[in-house]
Write an enzyme that holds these catalytic residues in place. Sequence first.
Site: not given
Length: 606
Positions: A123, A421, A439, A441, A463, A482-483, A503-504
């Site tokens: 990340r 993403t 991703t 973002e 984020d 993050s998701s 998809g966030g």
Amino acid sequence: MNRFPPLPPSPCSMTIVSADSGKSGAARTLACALALSIVLYAPLSHAGPPMATGTGGAVATISEQASRSALAILNQGGNAVDAAVAAAATLGVTDPFSCGIGGGGFMVIYLAKDKRVITIDHRESAPAAFSPTAFQENGREIDFGSAVASGISVGVPGTVRGWHDALERYGSMSFKQVLAPAIGVASKGFKVSETMNRMIAQNERKFQQFTSTSALYLKDGKALPVGTLLRNPDMAKAYRAIAAQGQKAFYQGPMARAMVAAVRTPPLAPGVKVRAGSMTMADLANYEARIRQPVRSTYRGYELYGMPLPSSGGVTIGEALNILEGYDLKAMPRATAEHLYLEASRLSFADRNAYLGDPEYVDAPVAGLLSKEYAARRRQSISLEHSGGKAVAGDPYPYQNDVSVPIRPQPARLLAENAHTTHLTVSDKDGNVVAYTFTIESWGGSGITVPGYGFLLNNELTDFDFSGPHPNVPEAGKRPRSSMAPTIAFKNGKPAFTIGSPGGSTIITTVLQTIVNHVDFGMPMEQALNAPRISSRNGAVTDIEPGFAGSAQALALEKFGHKWGGRGGEIGAANALVFNADGTVTAVSEAKRHGVGTALVQKRGH
């Protein structure tokens, strides 16, 4: 049965690599690259959902070229990690607005020989000069849109370091070998699809601000027309440098200097002003990926392994499934079961938003959140007859062995989180499996293409929560929550399926809903993955896809008090593998979302 034509034979796939051959030489790499340039552009015809069943390795991605890159590497004798990096690098060319070396991601790897799962967290991180007030001005949060298209939104990219660590630790090939397919695609080019044209059109205003980006993706200030042959020789140059010099080519030297310059003094069109960032050469040189233990949870006889913090995906999905496990969903009317899915998601999101952040900065109560006893407590607040509306966070601390006195956080609002993403998944003949989500973002990230190197920089720092106190406020060196939720499920100690999506924050609900569809409702994975998606993330309304409102399914759920909203676009673009009882593997991709995905296997089943 494989729904796609077989790949034409390649000299690479017919070459046997001897035990003492090591990492193949330049001559063989060049020959393979030339062969791959033929393989990668063979057209595919789509008949129904992209799905393929067979033996050997398998791959599912949203990109035809990326899937073929992975399969070509598998055919050369590479393993799932090698193939995943090859696919990801190609996606950075063909889907540059959702991923690439200017961003970061999370990789979940199952090592069949060792029978263990590890994760690689690469990340993006905040520069050393970042502070909790970085997104504030005169005591107020700055506008989200202006933060996105700026240097201040750019996190220190982690993708290349993540690929390096994956290949060095768990791969069998060199950067030179796995980047060869992507270099071929970037050099020879590919035709702009309707999906890509639409993405560029949606981002024209952002791209117009940056000269390097408009030169690559716009023509006379407008999106490149469908069918345009898009070449990216600068990205091929960046990949060649990494192929020759490894990750140092990215984090030190000319490429690193170009990134720092683009962040600190963005390449702006005349009259444009955006906020500059603070990234330095030291920030790049000091970046490290993290090898982390996965989040493990169980659900109806399955063991699920996902990403730990700073990704909230594994914890949030695990908590929601623990809540759902207390119900016999199979025996219930479908509307009731789907109502419970939405309510479990709502409760787990309330906890996610309140507690989760970078584990190197926040002592999050993960054990409590994943406790079956805590799930039973949360379940008590669910009604079988009606929606409970917006939920408050629970108190997981009594459900973990923690003798500290934690501070109970205040409820947090659901922040804007971009939905752009990509996810891919690969397996090989030896049983190794990779689920990988990465991703930059937003669509097009920050909008800044690094001059001379052809890749877009992320806007991942948006984020963070723009103000606090909160576990996810900005701090120097911190990774934003993050998701992303790449997931591998096991049954009786063996891989059963993988699932992941872009998809966030809707990544979490996409993976959760697909698991419920497959495990509880008994849908084959291609149906589970392509079913209409509904996403409750503890907001005032539940997000839905076009065509859902007014359907029988929607009307049945409205009787429970559920209300619909959102932007009305597609939710997610998932990819999956299913490991069948007869030893075959089925790769599954999207039938319509984000265009059409691609699913391939090495040897077709009958």
